[in-house]
Design a protein around this motif. Sequence first.
Motif, mmCIF file in Angstrom:
data_model
loop_
_atom_site.group_PDB
_atom_site.id
_atom_site.type_symbol
_atom_site.label_atom_id
_atom_site.label_comp_id
_atom_site.label_asym_id
_atom_site.label_seq_id
_atom_site.Cartn_x
_atom_site.Cartn_y
_atom_site.Cartn_z
ATOM 1 N N UNK A 173 0.051 36.167 6.039
ATOM 2 C CA UNK A 173 0.179 36.781 7.360
ATOM 3 C C UNK A 173 -0.515 35.921 8.416
ATOM 4 N N UNK A 174 -1.734 35.487 8.121
ATOM 5 C CA UNK A 174 -2.507 34.713 9.096
ATOM 6 C C UNK A 174 -1.925 33.327 9.302
ATOM 7 N N UNK A 175 -1.591 32.664 8.200
ATOM 8 C CA UNK A 175 -1.085 31.289 8.313
ATOM 9 C C UNK A 175 0.278 31.234 9.009
ATOM 10 N N UNK A 176 1.145 32.195 8.735
ATOM 11 C CA UNK A 176 2.448 32.198 9.413
ATOM 12 C C UNK A 176 2.288 32.494 10.900
ATOM 13 N N UNK A 177 1.335 33.351 11.228
ATOM 14 C CA UNK A 177 1.084 33.656 12.643
ATOM 15 C C UNK A 177 0.566 32.424 13.367
ATOM 16 N N UNK A 178 -0.417 31.734 12.763
ATOM 17 C CA UNK A 178 -0.923 30.492 13.357
ATOM 18 C C UNK A 178 0.194 29.460 13.462
ATOM 19 N N UNK A 179 1.012 29.378 12.406
ATOM 20 C CA UNK A 179 2.113 28.414 12.411
ATOM 21 C C UNK A 179 3.121 28.675 13.514
#
Length: 386
Positions: A298-304
Amino acid sequence: MIIGTKYVLEEYCKYVYYSGAGNFWYDTSFEESIKYKLYHYISFSIYLIMILLENLAALFVDFPEVEKKSAVMFSAIHDIILLKTYFLLFYKSSIKILNCEMASAMEEIEKENVMKQQKLRVQWGIIFYAVTVYLSLIAYGVESLRKVLVEGTPFYTVVTYIPDYYDESIIANALRIFFYMTWLYMMLPMMATDCMPIVHLITMAHKFKTLRHYFEDIRVEFDENLTIMGTEPAANLLTARFLNGVTMHHKLMFLAEEINRVFGIIMSLQVCESSAVAVLLLLRLALSSHLNLTNAFMTYTFVGSLFYLLALNLWNAGEITYEASLLSNSMFYSGWHLCQLNKHRHKDIRRLVLVGCAQAQKPLILKAFGIQDLSYSTFVSVSKLT
C-alpha cells in the motif's frame, strides 16, 4: 488518415467528460445537458462533503495513531487535489480555446511516426498512472479488511469525522464502505485534473519535434527542386517555406506560454504535493519497525504513484525545453546558404534565418510558481532531496 494531435486531445476530453469533470472540448461533441450537470454537481458535492469530513477528523477527532496520521495526510492531499480541480474549472474556457489552437496548429504537416509516438506516450502514461493509483487504493481496502478480520478494528480507509471510530453499527459500517467507494470513484475526475496538463505537455513537445522535421525536410526538398526548377525558383520556394516555419514557431511559443499560464499553478501544486507527501510516507516507512505485506505494498504503490505523476509533469516539461533547443540547428542547416544573395532586401533569406535562429536559441523553460524550473534536473533534485 493520421491520428494526430486533434484526435489525442479529443479522446482525452472524452474521458474527462465521462469522469464528470465537464466538457473541455471546443465544439459541441460532448453536450453538458441538464442531466449531465446534475450528475456533475451531485458527484462533486459528495466529494466536497467527504473532504470536509476528512478535514474535521484531522483537526478535532482523537483517533488512534495510524488513523490520525492517515486523516492528516489524506486531508492535505485531497485539499490540494480540490484546489487543482478548482483551477482547472476556473480556466475551463481558456482550456477550450487552447485545445482548439493546438488541434489546428501545424495539422497539415503532422507526420505519422511522430504522431504515433505522441499517442503511445499519452496512452501508456495515463494508463500506468491509473494502474499505480488504483493498486494503492485497493491495497488500502485490503489492509483495512485484514485489520477487521485479524485485529477486530473498524473498517477504515478514508478517515472521516463521522461515524465515530468506536461505532460498529450497521449504519456506521455502511458509511465507511460508502466513503471508500466514493474515494475510488472520486479518483476519476481527480486523475483527469492531474493528467490534463501532462497531455498538453506531451502534445506540445511533439509539435516542436514535428516543426524540427519540417525544417529538415526543407533542405531535402530544396536539393530536389534545385535540379528540377533551377536556382532562383528553388530559392524562392525555400524562402516561402522557411517563412512559414518561422511563423509556426512563433505560434508554438505562444501556445507554450498559454500552457504555462493555464496549467502553471496546477503543475506547481503537483510538485509540492508529490514531494511533501512522499516525504511523509517515506518517513513512516523509516520509523515503522515492522510492515506486513499489504501495508508495505500500500505504501510503496502510493509513493510510486506520486513520484510517477511528478515525473510525468517534469519529464514532459523538460522534453519541451529539449525539443525547442534543437530547432535552431534545424533552421540553420535548412539549405539557405546555397541560395544566391537576393538584391531585394525584403526577400533576403539571411535575415529570416538570423531572426528565426535567434528566437529558437532562447531557452523555453516552464517554471513552477515562476521560480522553479520544470525540467529533468528538477525531478532528479526533488527525488534526491526527498
